[in-house]
Every structure is written in C-alpha cells, then in structure tokens.
Scaffold this motif. Structure first.
Motif, PDB file in Angstrom:
ATOM      1  N   ASN A  46       0.831  -1.205   0.000  1.00 45.38           N
ATOM      2  CA  ASN A  46       0.000   0.000   0.000  1.00 45.38           C
ATOM      3  C   ASN A  46       0.865   1.254   0.000  1.00 45.38           C
ATOM      4  OD1 ASN A  46       0.845   0.511   2.640  1.00 45.38           O
ATOM      5  ND2 ASN A  46      -0.829  -0.702   3.504  1.00 45.38           N
ATOM      6  N   ARG A  47       0.210   2.398  -0.035  1.00 40.71           N
ATOM      7  CA  ARG A  47       0.916   3.663  -0.219  1.00 40.71           C
ATOM      8  C   ARG A  47       1.903   3.944   0.915  1.00 40.71           C
ATOM      9  NH1 ARG A  47       0.477   8.710   0.981  1.00 40.71           N
ATOM     10  NH2 ARG A  47       1.015  10.311  -0.545  1.00 40.71           N
ATOM     11  N   ASN A  76       6.817   5.334 -10.682  1.00 39.94           N
ATOM     12  CA  ASN A  76       5.394   5.104 -10.449  1.00 39.94           C
ATOM     13  C   ASN A  76       4.995   5.516  -9.034  1.00 39.94           C
ATOM     14  OD1 ASN A  76       4.870   4.099 -12.980  1.00 39.94           O
ATOM     15  ND2 ASN A  76       5.459   2.003 -12.407  1.00 39.94           N
ATOM     16  N   ALA A  77       5.862   5.163  -8.084  1.00 38.61           N
ATOM     17  CA  ALA A  77       5.532   5.457  -6.696  1.00 38.61           C
ATOM     18  C   ALA A  77       5.452   6.955  -6.464  1.00 38.61           C
ATOM     19  CB  ALA A  77       6.576   4.837  -5.777  1.00 38.61           C
ATOM     20  N   GLN A 134       4.564   9.201  -8.356  1.00 40.62           N
ATOM     21  CA  GLN A 134       3.337   9.800  -8.881  1.00 40.62           C
ATOM     22  C   GLN A 134       2.294   9.973  -7.788  1.00 40.62           C
ATOM     23  OE1 GLN A 134       3.135  10.835 -12.079  1.00 40.62           O
ATOM     24  NE2 GLN A 134       5.247  10.104 -12.304  1.00 40.62           N
ATOM     25  N   ASP A 135       2.335   9.085  -6.819  1.00 42.71           N
ATOM     26  CA  ASP A 135       1.325   9.143  -5.764  1.00 42.71           C
ATOM     27  C   ASP A 135       1.729  10.028  -4.594  1.00 42.71           C
ATOM     28  OD1 ASP A 135      -0.197   7.389  -7.174  1.00 42.71           O
ATOM     29  OD2 ASP A 135       0.606   5.598  -6.182  1.00 42.71           O
ATOM     30  N   PHE A 136       2.975  10.432  -4.595  1.00 40.65           N
ATOM     31  CA  PHE A 136       3.438  11.208  -3.432  1.00 40.65           C
ATOM     32  C   PHE A 136       2.922  12.625  -3.503  1.00 40.65           C
ATOM     33  CE2 PHE A 136       7.444   8.407  -2.889  1.00 40.65           C
ATOM     34  CZ  PHE A 136       6.638   7.403  -2.381  1.00 40.65           C
ATOM     35  N   ARG A 137       2.679  13.153  -2.307  1.00 43.28           N
ATOM     36  CA  ARG A 137       2.262  14.539  -2.231  1.00 43.28           C
ATOM     37  C   ARG A 137       3.485  15.438  -2.262  1.00 43.28           C
ATOM     38  NH1 ARG A 137      -1.920  12.289   1.108  1.00 43.28           N
ATOM     39  NH2 ARG A 137      -0.511  12.231   2.899  1.00 43.28           N
ATOM     40  N   GLU A 181       5.628  15.433   0.767  1.00 45.15           N
ATOM     41  CA  GLU A 181       6.352  14.178   0.917  1.00 45.15           C
ATOM     42  C   GLU A 181       7.610  14.175   0.041  1.00 45.15           C
ATOM     43  OE1 GLU A 181       2.551  11.305   1.944  1.00 45.15           O
ATOM     44  OE2 GLU A 181       3.213  11.544  -0.120  1.00 45.15           O
ATOM     45  N   ARG A 231       8.899  15.629 -10.715  1.00 49.82           N
ATOM     46  CA  ARG A 231       7.575  15.471 -10.128  1.00 49.82           C
ATOM     47  C   ARG A 231       7.170  16.736  -9.358  1.00 49.82           C
ATOM     48  NH1 ARG A 231       2.724  14.237 -10.790  1.00 49.82           N
ATOM     49  NH2 ARG A 231       1.538  13.924  -8.867  1.00 49.82           N
TER      50      ARG A 231
END
Lengths: 819, 90
Positions: free
Chosen positions: A602-603, A657-658, A660-663, A666, A699
């Motif tokens: 998970n994240r 890929n990971a 991409q989900d980070f704020r 973060e 990013r």
C-alpha cells in the motif's frame, strides 16, 4: 608598628638619615654604562643621555646635584606623607606578595624583614609624587609646580597612568624583568661600596635595576634571557607597568631568574646559579661593609632586605592567591584615595570627579590583569606561533614574501634572519602597531617583541618538526591547509567511504565501543541476506498463487518478510549492518521481483520503503560502486554497469510510479532526507543517483505547475531546492563521466537532470548551471559535427532537452533562441 | 522463474537451502569426468538436477595447459554427475 625592635616612634627623618650612611649611590653606580641602556627611555622619559650619574630618584631637587643632597628626598617624602598606615599598607603588600610567591617557608624571615621603614618611605614618596603629577597636569598649582617638574623628569610618560598602577598588578605582572646581568654588576660593586658615613641614596636599589636594560654583551651572559623577559612583559598589554614599578620595588628582580627562557634551559640554569652566587657574594660584602660602621639598624635592614630578594630564588614555588591580590588592590585603592585627597584638596570638584572616574576605570581594567604570569603568556605565544611556522617559508608564504619585496622596509634590519623569521616579522608588523607605533617607546617594545617572537619561532619550529600533531587542539585554530597542501575545493567522497574511514579509526582507538555497537546492531552475512531474499521471493510467489484462487490475501506476511523496519540504518553504516532490504537491493533477483512486489504494497508501505532507500542511497551498490570518481581509470566496471542497467529498468520505473502518488510535501521530505544523509555531489556522479534526483525534481515541478500549493510548502520547496543546489554548486560539471561516450548517442539522463534542475531554479541558478556546463555543451556540439546524421540528431536532441528549458536550441554550429 | 517450489518456510536450514540461496547467482559446478561448469543458477531439484544459464563448460585433459571451454546459453545438468556446487567467488 614595632618591627623587630625598631623604634617606630622615632621621626622618619632620623631613620632616613641613618640610611644615608649605608650606601653612596654615586659610588655604586660607577662603571655602569648608561648609554647602552635601551630601556632608559622607557623608565626615565627619553632623557637618558642627559641623566648622567647625578639623577635624583627622590625628585627633591631638580636635576642638579641630586646625589649631593640625597637626604632631602626621604625626609621630604616622609614628612610629606607622614602616614605610617600607608607605608604599612604598601610594604606589607610586598610581604604578602612575597609570601605568596615563595611559599611560607621563609615566612619568619619575612616577618622580621617586613616593613623596613626605609623602603616604605620611598614607596610612599613615589605614590604621592605621581599623584601630584596627575593633579598638576590638570590644575596648575604654583605651589607644586616645582615638584611637578622634578617628577616629570622621571615619569613623563607615565603621566597618564595612575601612579600605582603597577602596584596593583597581580604577581605575574609585578615581577619586573630582572636582567641576569644586574647582579653581576652588583657583584662588581661592593668594592666600591661607600664608607658608612656617606649619605645613603635611597634609590640605590632601583638604580641597578635600570641597568637591566644594558645589553648583556661583555658580561659573559648568554644574550637570550634578557630580551625575552623584557619582551614578555611588553608583550602583555601592561608593557609599561613593570617599569613603573621598578624604582619602588627592587626586591622583585630576583624572581626573574626563575622564569623559563626560550633559550636552552641549561644555560639558563647556569646563569641562574651564577647570578645567585654573585648575589650571595654581594650580600656578604654588603654585610661586611655594613657591619663596619656602628649603625646596627641599617645594616640589619639591608641584610633582611637582601635575603628577601634572594630567598625566592631558592624556593621555586609559586603561590598566587587571588585573595591577596584583591587585598592588595583594596589597600591600594584606599591608599590612592588617601593620597588623592591629600594632594588634591585644592582641585575643583569636577576635576576630582574626573580623577575618581579615571581611577575607577583603571581599577576595573586592572582587576583581571596579570591572571596569566609571564610563563603562561610565553606558553600561549609559543603555541600560537607554532601554528604559523613553516619549514619552507619562501614557498609556503609566497604572498608574504611578495609583500616584503613590495614593502622592503619590513625587517631589513635583520637581513640574516630574514628568511627564517619573515612570518614572525610580518606578523609583528601588523600586530605591533597596536602597541602604539607613534612614539619611540613602542618602537623599542616592538623590537624587543620581534626578538622574542623570533626566538619563539625558532623553538616552535624545532618542536613542530618532531610532533606535528601536538598542534592539534592547541590554543587558537588549527590550520590544516598550507601552501603545499591547500584545502581541497572539490572533494567528492561518498559519505559511506568517509564513515568507513572514521569507523576504522574508531575501531583501532576503541575496540570496546565497537563491541557494544555490534552487539546492539545485527550484522547480516551474505547468506543471511540471501535467505531473507529467498523468503521474500517465496512469500511473493505464495501471495501471487493464493491470489489466483481467492480474492482476499493476507499481505502482512509479505510485508514482514521484507524486513524494512527490522533495523534502521543510513548511508555510511557498516555494510553488514545495513537494513537487510537495502542489502537485498544489491541482488539482481531482488530487482527483478520489485515490480511484482510493489503491486502488493500500500501507499504507506511504499513511502516507507522509498524513505529508507533515500536515507541509504549510498549503501546501494549501484551508488556506492557506480560513480566513476571511485575508480582510477574513471570507468565503472562492467558488472556494475550491468546492475545499473537492471536498476534503471526495474527500480527507477518502480520509483517513478511510486512518486506519482506522493504529495508535494512528501517529495520535499524525501529530498531533504536524501540531502541530509548522502553526499549529494557524490550521488550526482552516478547514473541512478541522477535518475532519482531527476524523478523527484520533475515530479515536484509538475505539482508546482498544477498549482494549488500552500505558501508554506512553496517556501519549504525553495529552501530545499536551494540546499540541493548549494550542495551541487561548483560540482555540476562533475556529473559528466569522462570517456563515457564513444561517440554513440549519449545517455540523455544527464541532460534530463540538468533540464529539471534548471526548470526548478531561478534565473541566477540557471546562469550558474550554464556557466559550469558550458564546456560540455560546446563539447557535444563539436562532437555532433563529426557524426552521421542520425547520431547527430540524437546527440543534439539530448542537448536540447536541457537548452529548451532556457529558451534556446542548438544545432551543430550554433545556439539560437527558441523560435 | 524458479523451477523449484520454495515451500519450506522453516528457518532451519536444509542442505539444499544453500543451493536455493544461490538462485540467480553465478555458481561453479564440478562434474564427474574432470568437467566443470560455471553459470547462473536458474533452478535445481532434490536430485541436484540443475539448470544453468550463460554457462561455460571447462574440460580438463592431461597435457593441456588451458582447459577447453565451451559456452552454452542454457544447459541442463543431470544430478547424478554433480559432485560439488559452490558460489562463484569472482
């Protein structure tokens, strides 16, 4: 006030009169060469040439025939002050001081000898007269004019100083430098001792003291000690005080023989003994002579006074009690006030207030003066000098040498030693002026100090040859850089390597500590890691297998098998103690399963892993061994490049890929961790390192472009970027591996990185980047000219990745603005 | 990829686990008849049947200074000829 049977009630004058018979200064002074006395100026105000033999220390009559009317001085002093209290204060101070200085073993003697009235009289006299000088400098009182003149004869330079300044100084400062030669002179003197009937010059003792400045040549003394001592005194800010002190405190001279001199100890010792013998001789003679006459009191006094002088040289113990110093100061203060009131009653209140203020100021200044004794100062000076001494001044102090050529004045009086002591001289040229170069006195002081420093330098150099590391931790800053080995500007060492080095040092130093450490931290052998890795793969395959049959799978077991949280570690930790997951990342098979593995995390778990990787970046094999800078031939070996390729196919993709989900915050946090735990400039010389940086930066730029970021986040970002940029600055060109391209299409990753770095930076940042990689840009363009069309296009496309960010575009011939 | 099911989860190491840890690593295999193979271990079973990739076979014979080498992309080694399996120390 009865001391050893003395009759204290007797009028001071009568005592003074008895003294007169003890010595005739006129005779004792014969044969001393006044002209050579370098410090006479300091002591007597620059009229040494005119003084001759008939100067008057009592200051009673102006110049003429002082020796002929010696009686008047003590008489005047005594009658004028008339306060035995003040006398007692000053002379007991002496006693206290001596006791402190030499221990109490000779205490009884001292008690006996304490407060010889004869001595105290001149002391008192001095005080008053100096006070008067001050007073009269401001208010011209015809009544006292005459006296002022007399005093001015001797103390013009000290006019501004509070009269008893020297007296308040703690022992260190009080020990006026006694020239070794001084007692030799005494030794010669006894033969010329006056018959008892002659009047006593009260200043007889001070007079020889003045001779201390006579250059030692011809007296068989090693020349070392005198200048050193004198200079030492001058070195301190209280340069003038000793001289001020001298006339009233003859006994102290002897202490000097104790002081370490920079020269050889042996000679010093000999000197000392010599001196001592002479002293004794002198005393014996003195005693003989003094006993001849029928005045018992005086000779006794003299005798007692003498032992006082000499006792110290036997007992080499220093006991300085602050308490006593303070007492002294207090008494001094009272004393001053006393005399102050006496002599300045006729001053206006304003003037009196002014005086009081000044005295208070002096008290404040003096409170801590003399905390270091000359020995201490010498020690400090030596240490400090040892830092600026070099073996080869001409090469290592090139600029100082050039400066000297331009300003030949510096140190031309010492051409012989010039090459040796140029640093010291240059150093003194600067610091010496602080002593007040405008008048003659300071010049003398400066010369003395130069000599002192030259000697210190010589000694320091000899020492530093043997033990270079003693310097470390010495007073002052330890400078590791020299002309031969300047501080390196570009130093790319991975933090891992650094810590390994430190650890190795620690290990040799302290094996116990590493024992503790190793017991606290688990170490992993290669077999352990392979075991863990097989575990991970097995778990992963189980999960994948179960997922085919059922939708709900327990993923905890897989996460635990990763052992991400098993052991914290950061870049540079011992290889076997690094977190096992990080160690697994050095194996091909782990990399191959990464994409499959990340699917089941998970994240939060991914964020944890990425954080761990960022703090352990330099523990990764691809970073640790992936930088061309660690290899002599500047080429990364093939086995590593293969691993690097695998990384870019697996890890980099997973990371991308990971991310991409980070704020936004973060990403900032991860970058900060990366900067904190790794040597960014080292990481940037590796392909994977650059890839990771590029991933984060691009990013962050994308998120920034989308907008909707809070102001605090933005400011955090800019500070983070600044930090990153600072650590890269001046080393950007190093990210280009040499000989990396054999003419074929260069990897675009470097230009990608530069593009993202420029994108995030301000104009000033971009300018710096362009400045540093300009050569590379033109290098690529030149290379492109030689290539066929296809590869040329590829090369230029890579280059333009970066140039476009700044609104430019390049072909093989020129760089144009983007249309 | 692995030809062997790694169901054995016990921390107790079996002899064959030593071989399991070398999966995907370069190993040296000694064979009967003075032959030796070096290659990346792709799989094995309890009979020590082995699959190697990027394999090199070294054949030693009397009088030869250098062993003959024979490269194979992927090779199956039957277990009954295996004498020894060791990790390549490089």
């Amino acid at each position: 006030m009865s001391f050893f049977g003395f009759d204290p009630t007797g009028p001071p004058q009568s005592r003074g009169g008895q003294n007169e018979e003890a010595y005739d200064f006129e005779n004792t002074y014969n044969g001393l060469d006044e002209a050579d006395d370098a410090l006479n100026d300091e002591t007597f105000g620059g009229v040494s040439g005119d003084i001759g033999k008939d100067f008057d220390f009592g200051g009673v009559s102006s110049g003429a025939g002082a020796g002929a009317v010696p009686v008047a001085a003590p008489a005047a002093g005594a009658s004028k002050s008339g306060i035995s209290y003040a006398q007692a204060a000053s002379s007991t101070n002496d006693e206290d001081f001596m006791n402190d200085l030499w221990g109490t073993s000779n205490a009884p003697r001292n008690e006996e000898a304490s407060v010889p009235p004869v001595v105290s009289n001149p002391n008192e006299r001095k005080v008053l007269s100096l006070e008067e000088i001050e007073a009269q400098l401001t208010a011209i009182d015809p009544m006292q004019q005459q006296q002022q003149q007399q005093q001015m004869q001797f103390h013009p330079q000290y006019g501004v100083m509070p009269p008893r300044f020297g007296y308040m100084m703690p022992p260190g400062g009080m020990m006026a430098p006694p020239p070794p030669g001084q007692f030799q002179q005494f030794g010669n003197m006894p033969m010329q001792m006056p018959p008892m009937g002659l009047p006593l010059q009260q200043q007889q003792l001070p007079i020889p003291e003045q001779q201390q400045q006579i250059p030692p040549q011809g007296q068989g003394q090693p020349p070392v000690s005198i200048p050193t001592q004198v200079i030492k005194e001058q070195n301190s800010s209280q340069a003038r005080m000793p001289e001020n002190d001298i006339p009233s405190q003859p006994p102290r001279k002897v202490d000097l023989s104790q002081f370490p001199v920079l020269g050889s100890k042996d000679s010093q010792h000999q000197q000392h003994q010599q001196q001592h013998q002479q002293q004794q001789q002198f005393q014996e003679q003195l005693n003989l002579q003094s006993q001849e006459p029928h005045h018992h009191e005086i000779p006794q006094e003299l005798q007692q006074q003498q032992p006082l002088d000499q006792a110290p040289s036997h007992q080499h113990s220093h006991h300085h009690h602050p308490h006593h110093q303070q007492q002294q100061v207090q008494r001094q203060h009272q004393h001053q006030h006393h005399s102050f009131h006496q002599s300045h009653e006729d001053l206006t209140p304003e003037q009196q207030e002014k005086m009081a203020r000044r005295q208070e100021k002096v008290q404040r200044i003096v409170r801590y003066s003399g905390i270091m004794n000359p020995k201490d100062k010498d020690f400090v000076t030596r240490f400090q000098l040892s830092q600026i001494v070099t073996e080869d001044p001409y090469n290592e102090d090139f600029y100082a040498q050039v400066f000297k050529v331009i300003h030949p004045k510096v140190g031309n009086n010492n051409s012989q030693q010039q090459s040796n002591n140029s640093i010291a001289q240059a150093y003194l040229e600067q610091s010496g002026h602080r002593l007040g170069g405008r008048n003659k006195r300071a010049d003398v002081a400066l010369q003395r100090m130069q000599q002192q420093v030259q000697k210190a330098v010589t000694v320091a150099r000899e020492r530093s040859k043997n033990t270079p590391h003693v310097k470390e931790g010495a007073l002052g800053r330890f400078t590791s850089a020299s002309g031969k080995k300047p501080r390196q500007k570009l130093e790319i060492i991975s933090r891992a390597a650094q810590r390994e080095k430190e650890r190795a040092e620690k290990q040799t130093n302290n094996e116990e500590q590493t024992d503790v450490e190793s017991s606290r931290l688990k170490t992993y052998s290669r077999k352990d890691i392979l075991n863990i890795l097989e575990d991970i793969i097995g778990n992963l395959m189980n999960v994948e297998g179960e997922l085919r049959t059922q939708s709900d799978v327990d993923l905890d077991k897989l996460w635990e098998s990763l052992r991400v949280l098993e052991q914290p570690s950061s870049s540079g930790d011992n290889e076997s103690e690094v977190n096992p997951f990080i160690q697994c990342l050095s194996f091909n098979k782990c990399l191959k399963v990464l994409p499959r593995l990340f699917k089941f995390l998970n994240r939060e778990q991914i964020l944890t892993i990425v954080t761990l990787v960022m703090s352990n970046l330099e523990n990764l094999k691809v970073i640790k061994d992936g930088s061309y800078t660690t290899y002599n031939d500047k080429k990364v070996p093939e086995s590593i490049t293969k691993l690097v390729d695998t990384y870019s196919l697996t890890f980099s993709k997973v990371l991308m890929n990971a991310v991409q989900d980070f704020r936004f915050n973060e990403i900032i946090g991860l970058l900060v961790i990366l900067i904190e735990h790794n040597n960014v400039s080292f990481v940037s010389t590796t392909k994977i390192g650059l890839n990771i940086l590029t991933t984060f930066l691009s990013r962050a730029e994308l998120i920034r472009g989308e907008g909707g970021i809070s102001a605090t986040d933005l400011s955090e970002w800019s500070s983070c970027y600044d930090e990153l940029f600072t650590s890269l600055e001046s080393r950007i060109a190093a990210i280009f591996p040499p000989n990396s391209t054999d003419g074929s299409g260069e990897d675009p990753y470097i230009w990608q990185f530069l593009a993202t770095l420029s994108l995030g930076g301000k104009l000033s940042h971009q300018r710096i980047i362009v400045d540093e990689v300009r050569d590379e840009i033109f290098g690529v363009m030149n290379k492109a000219k030689l290539l066929d069309v296809y590869r040329k296009q590829q090369l230029l496309a890579n280059l333009n990745l970066y140039l476009v960010v700044m609104g430019l575009v390049a072909d093989e011939n020129e760089i144009k603005e983007l249309s | 990829m692995s030809a062997v099911q790694t169901e054995t989860k016990s921390q107790l190491l079996e002899p064959l686990d030593l071989i399991r840890f070398q999966l995907d690593e370069v190993v040296i295999v000694k064979l009967r008849g003075g032959r030796e193979m070096k290659g990346r271990l792709q799989g094995f079973d309890s009979h020590c049947n082995i699959v190697l990739s990027e394999a090199e076979e070294y054949i030693y014979s009397v009088g030869d200074e250098q062993p003959q080498t024979k490269k194979t992309e992927m090779v199956f080694v039957r277990g009954d000829s295996v004498i020894l399996i060791s990790p390549d120390s490089q």
